[in-house]
Design a protein around this motif. Structure first.
Motif, PDB file in Angstrom:
ATOM      1  N   ILE A  53       0.800  -1.223   0.000  1.00 33.56           N
ATOM      2  CA  ILE A  53       0.000   0.000   0.000  1.00 33.56           C
ATOM      3  C   ILE A  53       0.833   1.273   0.000  1.00 33.56           C
ATOM      4  O   ILE A  53       0.341   2.332  -0.347  1.00 33.56           O
ATOM      5  CB  ILE A  53      -0.975   0.043   1.196  1.00 33.56           C
ATOM      6  CG1 ILE A  53      -0.209  -0.063   2.513  1.00 33.56           C
ATOM      7  CG2 ILE A  53      -2.019  -1.049   1.076  1.00 33.56           C
ATOM      8  CD1 ILE A  53      -1.082   0.107   3.731  1.00 33.56           C
ATOM      9  N   HIS A  54       2.097   1.161   0.378  1.00 36.63           N
ATOM     10  CA  HIS A  54       2.922   2.370   0.391  1.00 36.63           C
ATOM     11  C   HIS A  54       3.665   2.586  -0.909  1.00 36.63           C
ATOM     12  O   HIS A  54       4.390   3.564  -1.052  1.00 36.63           O
ATOM     13  CB  HIS A  54       3.939   2.313   1.538  1.00 36.63           C
ATOM     14  CG  HIS A  54       3.291   2.261   2.882  1.00 36.63           C
ATOM     15  ND1 HIS A  54       2.447   3.240   3.333  1.00 36.63           N
ATOM     16  CD2 HIS A  54       3.355   1.344   3.869  1.00 36.63           C
ATOM     17  CE1 HIS A  54       2.030   2.934   4.555  1.00 36.63           C
ATOM     18  NE2 HIS A  54       2.557   1.785   4.891  1.00 36.63           N
ATOM     19  N   ALA A  55       3.491   1.638  -1.855  1.00 38.98           N
ATOM     20  CA  ALA A  55       4.178   1.824  -3.142  1.00 38.98           C
ATOM     21  C   ALA A  55       3.517   2.963  -3.901  1.00 38.98           C
ATOM     22  O   ALA A  55       2.413   3.398  -3.578  1.00 38.98           O
ATOM     23  CB  ALA A  55       4.112   0.535  -3.955  1.00 38.98           C
ATOM     24  N   ARG A  56       4.191   3.437  -4.946  1.00 46.46           N
ATOM     25  CA  ARG A  56       3.627   4.552  -5.732  1.00 46.46           C
ATOM     26  C   ARG A  56       2.279   4.185  -6.322  1.00 46.46           C
ATOM     27  O   ARG A  56       2.110   3.083  -6.769  1.00 46.46           O
ATOM     28  CB  ARG A  56       4.548   4.886  -6.887  1.00 46.46           C
ATOM     29  CG  ARG A  56       5.852   5.469  -6.476  1.00 46.46           C
ATOM     30  CD  ARG A  56       6.684   5.704  -7.704  1.00 46.46           C
ATOM     31  NE  ARG A  56       7.896   6.402  -7.295  1.00 46.46           N
ATOM     32  CZ  ARG A  56       8.484   7.325  -8.047  1.00 46.46           C
ATOM     33  NH1 ARG A  56       7.960   7.670  -9.192  1.00 46.46           N
ATOM     34  NH2 ARG A  56       9.584   7.918  -7.648  1.00 46.46           N
TER      35      ARG A  56
ATOM     36  N   ASP B 165      12.584   8.934  -2.940  1.00 49.02           N
ATOM     37  CA  ASP B 165      11.545   9.617  -3.723  1.00 49.02           C
ATOM     38  C   ASP B 165      10.780  10.667  -2.917  1.00 49.02           C
ATOM     39  O   ASP B 165       9.718  11.099  -3.337  1.00 49.02           O
ATOM     40  CB  ASP B 165      10.561   8.588  -4.310  1.00 49.02           C
ATOM     41  CG  ASP B 165       9.798   7.828  -3.237  1.00 49.02           C
ATOM     42  OD1 ASP B 165      10.022   8.109  -2.044  1.00 49.02           O
ATOM     43  OD2 ASP B 165       8.979   6.969  -3.593  1.00 49.02           O
ATOM     44  N   THR B 166      11.308  11.063  -1.805  1.00 48.67           N
ATOM     45  CA  THR B 166      10.579  11.998  -0.943  1.00 48.67           C
ATOM     46  C   THR B 166      11.495  13.138  -0.496  1.00 48.67           C
ATOM     47  O   THR B 166      12.624  12.905  -0.069  1.00 48.67           O
ATOM     48  CB  THR B 166      10.021  11.268   0.294  1.00 48.67           C
ATOM     49  OG1 THR B 166       9.226  10.170  -0.153  1.00 48.67           O
ATOM     50  CG2 THR B 166       9.157  12.190   1.132  1.00 48.67           C
TER      51      THR B 166
ATOM     52  N   ARG C 118       6.202  13.710  -2.094  1.00 46.60           N
ATOM     53  CA  ARG C 118       6.661  12.476  -2.724  1.00 46.60           C
ATOM     54  C   ARG C 118       6.573  12.629  -4.228  1.00 46.60           C
ATOM     55  O   ARG C 118       5.532  13.019  -4.774  1.00 46.60           O
ATOM     56  CB  ARG C 118       5.794  11.310  -2.258  1.00 46.60           C
ATOM     57  CG  ARG C 118       6.385   9.971  -2.634  1.00 46.60           C
ATOM     58  CD  ARG C 118       5.565   8.868  -2.041  1.00 46.60           C
ATOM     59  NE  ARG C 118       6.163   7.577  -2.276  1.00 46.60           N
ATOM     60  CZ  ARG C 118       5.530   6.436  -2.075  1.00 46.60           C
ATOM     61  NH1 ARG C 118       4.291   6.443  -1.610  1.00 46.60           N
ATOM     62  NH2 ARG C 118       6.129   5.298  -2.305  1.00 46.60           N
ATOM     63  N   ASN C 119       7.642  12.280  -4.873  1.00 45.10           N
ATOM     64  CA  ASN C 119       7.784  12.461  -6.306  1.00 45.10           C
ATOM     65  C   ASN C 119       7.028  11.343  -7.041  1.00 45.10           C
ATOM     66  O   ASN C 119       7.574  10.278  -7.304  1.00 45.10           O
ATOM     67  CB  ASN C 119       9.282  12.435  -6.617  1.00 45.10           C
ATOM     68  CG  ASN C 119       9.582  12.405  -8.077  1.00 45.10           C
ATOM     69  OD1 ASN C 119       8.679  12.445  -8.911  1.00 45.10           O
ATOM     70  ND2 ASN C 119      10.852  12.325  -8.400  1.00 45.10           N
ATOM     71  N   VAL C 120       5.731  11.628  -7.322  1.00 40.26           N
ATOM     72  CA  VAL C 120       4.915  10.586  -7.951  1.00 40.26           C
ATOM     73  C   VAL C 120       4.236  11.038  -9.244  1.00 40.26           C
ATOM     74  O   VAL C 120       3.600  10.239  -9.908  1.00 40.26           O
ATOM     75  CB  VAL C 120       3.817  10.052  -6.995  1.00 40.26           C
ATOM     76  CG1 VAL C 120       4.419   9.223  -5.898  1.00 40.26           C
ATOM     77  CG2 VAL C 120       2.977  11.186  -6.447  1.00 40.26           C
ATOM     78  N   GLY C 121       4.339  12.305  -9.581  1.00 44.80           N
ATOM     79  CA  GLY C 121       3.667  12.781 -10.793  1.00 44.80           C
ATOM     80  C   GLY C 121       4.397  13.997 -11.341  1.00 44.80           C
ATOM     81  O   GLY C 121       5.450  14.382 -10.833  1.00 44.80           O
ATOM     82  N   LYS C 122       3.808  14.599 -12.377  1.00 48.55           N
ATOM     83  CA  LYS C 122       4.490  15.720 -13.029  1.00 48.55           C
ATOM     84  C   LYS C 122       4.730  16.870 -12.051  1.00 48.55           C
ATOM     85  O   LYS C 122       5.822  17.420 -11.974  1.00 48.55           O
ATOM     86  CB  LYS C 122       3.644  16.219 -14.211  1.00 48.55           C
ATOM     87  CG  LYS C 122       3.794  15.380 -15.464  1.00 48.55           C
ATOM     88  CD  LYS C 122       3.018  16.024 -16.596  1.00 48.55           C
ATOM     89  CE  LYS C 122       3.090  15.161 -17.849  1.00 48.55           C
ATOM     90  NZ  LYS C 122       2.216  15.666 -18.923  1.00 48.55           N
ATOM     91  N   VAL C 123       3.653  17.242 -11.318  1.00 48.37           N
ATOM     92  CA  VAL C 123       3.788  18.399 -10.431  1.00 48.37           C
ATOM     93  C   VAL C 123       4.717  18.088  -9.270  1.00 48.37           C
ATOM     94  O   VAL C 123       5.632  18.864  -8.946  1.00 48.37           O
ATOM     95  CB  VAL C 123       2.405  18.852  -9.924  1.00 48.37           C
ATOM     96  CG1 VAL C 123       2.562  20.001  -8.936  1.00 48.37           C
ATOM     97  CG2 VAL C 123       1.516  19.269 -11.088  1.00 48.37           C
ATOM     98  N   THR C 124       4.499  16.947  -8.630  1.00 49.14           N
ATOM     99  CA  THR C 124       5.345  16.637  -7.471  1.00 49.14           C
ATOM    100  C   THR C 124       6.796  16.393  -7.899  1.00 49.14           C
ATOM    101  O   THR C 124       7.718  16.683  -7.141  1.00 49.14           O
ATOM    102  CB  THR C 124       4.787  15.440  -6.691  1.00 49.14           C
ATOM    103  OG1 THR C 124       4.528  14.367  -7.598  1.00 49.14           O
ATOM    104  CG2 THR C 124       3.521  15.821  -5.947  1.00 49.14           C
TER     105      THR C 124
ATOM    106  N   ASP D  77      12.317   3.737   3.762  1.00 49.58           N
ATOM    107  CA  ASP D  77      11.221   4.648   3.447  1.00 49.58           C
ATOM    108  C   ASP D  77      10.766   5.466   4.653  1.00 49.58           C
ATOM    109  O   ASP D  77       9.800   6.227   4.553  1.00 49.58           O
ATOM    110  CB  ASP D  77      10.036   3.855   2.886  1.00 49.58           C
ATOM    111  CG  ASP D  77      10.399   3.187   1.574  1.00 49.58           C
ATOM    112  OD1 ASP D  77      10.810   3.902   0.646  1.00 49.58           O
ATOM    113  OD2 ASP D  77      10.292   1.948   1.473  1.00 49.58           O
ATOM    114  N   LEU D  78      11.437   5.306   5.779  1.00 52.57           N
ATOM    115  CA  LEU D  78      11.072   6.102   6.961  1.00 52.57           C
ATOM    116  C   LEU D  78      11.523   7.545   6.753  1.00 52.57           C
ATOM    117  O   LEU D  78      12.670   7.793   6.378  1.00 52.57           O
ATOM    118  CB  LEU D  78      11.736   5.532   8.215  1.00 52.57           C
ATOM    119  CG  LEU D  78      11.265   4.144   8.634  1.00 52.57           C
ATOM    120  CD1 LEU D  78      12.187   3.567   9.708  1.00 52.57           C
ATOM    121  CD2 LEU D  78       9.827   4.190   9.147  1.00 52.57           C
ATOM    122  N   ILE D  79      10.624   8.473   7.017  1.00 54.70           N
ATOM    123  CA  ILE D  79      10.979   9.889   6.886  1.00 54.70           C
ATOM    124  C   ILE D  79      11.135  10.495   8.278  1.00 54.70           C
ATOM    125  O   ILE D  79      10.729   9.907   9.277  1.00 54.70           O
ATOM    126  CB  ILE D  79       9.932  10.668   6.069  1.00 54.70           C
ATOM    127  CG1 ILE D  79       8.560  10.605   6.750  1.00 54.70           C
ATOM    128  CG2 ILE D  79       9.856  10.134   4.637  1.00 54.70           C
ATOM    129  CD1 ILE D  79       7.535  11.527   6.084  1.00 54.70           C
TER     130      ILE D  79
END
Lengths: 156, 288
Positions: free
Chosen positions: A153-156, B35-36, B86-92, B164-166
């Motif tokens: 669930i935490h994946a992109r 990615d964050t 989080r870098n997941v799309g164009k804007v981010t 992935d811990l921030i």
């Protein structure tokens, strides 16, 4: 270390969430089968593929359940700790561990020999039913948690 | 017509067009994970958006690319805002590529945040999954500043893997505090991780609270929020005291476009923080 003598230990076992509230005679029989065990950090409680002949009732500490393969590093998929139980492979043929179990914090546990426990449950079907009613929710919860992990669930 | 719609008078938009952003300068960029990224931004002029309440969001505008709703993970009296993206799309992706000195547009803050006023005097159970932690961090800051207003505070934070811990350093400092308890768990780990592994709900049995006088704040992937809400309600927390922060496709942020409609609510206006009591009928409906 093996000791079934101290009343403190027996009381700790009786108060364990997995056992609490069981038929007192059944509980006493379980306690009599129990052996106190301690594991150091990184010591294994179980090895995948090895004969599985014990149920661990965890009183303290933390255990990592690991899966892996020769060409893949070990992956911890779950940790279990105080108040939980470890091991179901003793209940189901062919009685072999399906994963590694490694202490990641010092572990204090009760070890119950699987063969003796199976005999006890067979000789007392009402206790066997009580036991399964306790055990199945544990398995069901772990199955559900595994399903959620599969969703990633935490994946992109 | 947009001009006929009265924007939130506390919003920066009230000073002009409801959708007009204010220019902010990127002061610092910190890499949290692969990615964050965490951006610290400050107003470029004397005009800044009003101080956001914990749980509110703003629209961040990467000029030439577009806008994205981003929760506020911290703010300061001088107008500084902190956002974790989080870098997941164009804007981010564009936001994540910003460097110190660059300009970003900000409008907001929008929506309803965490009901901290209602939670006063109660135990708090705070459960964050993945990028659900940033919108909850201001709650922790509020708790730290006014610790005597709250009872027992229990925090569970879950991530995909240890990598992935921030806010890793901050997590360590929180763990050293004696006035709250934080449990960190990951979905999978290698042998070098000696912490907990399992979904966040596996940590709930260890959490101590009085369900009848507890508020639960939950933020993360939707399925995680649904299962966590079910679990805390099963432990006695009232559904109306169980709050989740919804994420939907917020575009206008002022309840005009309808992109963020979730059942009878517009998440941008009525949320993003909504009570489980109101959401429960819709959370398991895949079509919503």
């Amino acid at each position: 270390m093996s000791s079934r003598t101290t009343e403190d230990f027996r009381e700790a076992v009786r108060r364990h969430p997995f056992l609490e509230g069981l038929d007192p005679a059944f509980l006493d029989a379980m306690v009599r089968l129990g052996v106190e065990r301690r594991f150091r950090v990184d010591e294994h409680l179980a090895r995948e593929g090895a004969p599985a002949n014990v149920l661990y009732i965890l009183l303290d500490g933390k255990v990592a359940l690991e899966v892996g393969a020769a060409d893949h590093p070990a992956l911890t998929v779950q940790t279990v700790g105080a108040g939980e139980v470890l091991g179901w492979s003793w209940l189901v043929a062919p009685y072999r561990w399906r994963f590694d179990a490694r202490a990641v914090k010092p572990v204090h546990a009760v070890e119950i020999e699987g063969g003796a426990l199976r005999r006890l449950l067979s000789e007392h079907p009402d206790w066997g039913y009580q036991f399964l009613l306790r055990f199945l929710p544990v398995l069901a919860e772990r199955l559900e948690n595994t399903r959620i992990q599969l969703l990633d669930i935490h994946a992109r | 017509m947009l001009a006929d719609v009265a924007p939130d008078p506390t919003s920066s938009a009230a000073a002009g067009h409801p959708l007009a952003p204010l220019p902010y300068r990127v002061r610092a960029v910190a890499t949290e994970t692969a990615d964050t990224t965490t951006l610290t931004i400050e107003p470029r002029s004397t005009r800044s958006v009003p101080a956001p309440a914990p749980g509110q969001f703003v629209m961040l505008y990467a000029f030439g690319v577009g806008e994205s709703p981003i929760g506020v993970s911290a703010h300061r009296a001088d107008g500084t805002l902190v956002h974790t993206v989080r870098n997941v799309g164009k804007v981010t992706s564009a936001l994540a590529r910003l460097t110190p000195g660059d300009t970003v547009g900000v409008r907001g803050p929008y929506g309803r945040g965490w009901p901290l006023q209602e939670a006063r005097g109660q135990d708090l159970v705070i459960v964050a999954g993945g990028l659900g932690l940033p919108p909850l961090r201001p709650v922790l800051y509020e708790v730290f500043e006014n610790r005597d207003r709250y009872g027992r505070v229990e925090v569970i934070y879950g991530a995909r893997t240890p990598k992935d811990l921030i806010y890793y350093e901050e997590l360590q400092s929180w763990r050293r505090r004696s006035d709250l308890r934080i449990q960190v768990t990951v979905d999978a780990a290698g042998r070098d991780w000696y912490g907990d592994v399992g979904v966040v709900t596996t940590r709930l049995p260890d959490v101590r609270f009085d369900g009848s006088r507890t508020s639960a704040f939950i933020c993360g992937p939707e399925i995680m929020m649904r299962l966590t809400a079910q679990a805390v309600v099963a432990r006695g927390v009232r559904p109306e005291a169980t709050w989740v922060s919804m994420e939907r496709n917020m575009k206008c942020a002022v309840a005009l476009c309808g992109h963020c409609q979730f059942g009878p609510t517009f998440v941008c206006r009525d949320g993003p923080v909504l009570s489980y009591r109101a959401l429960e009928p819709f959370l398991a409906v895949k079509e919503v």
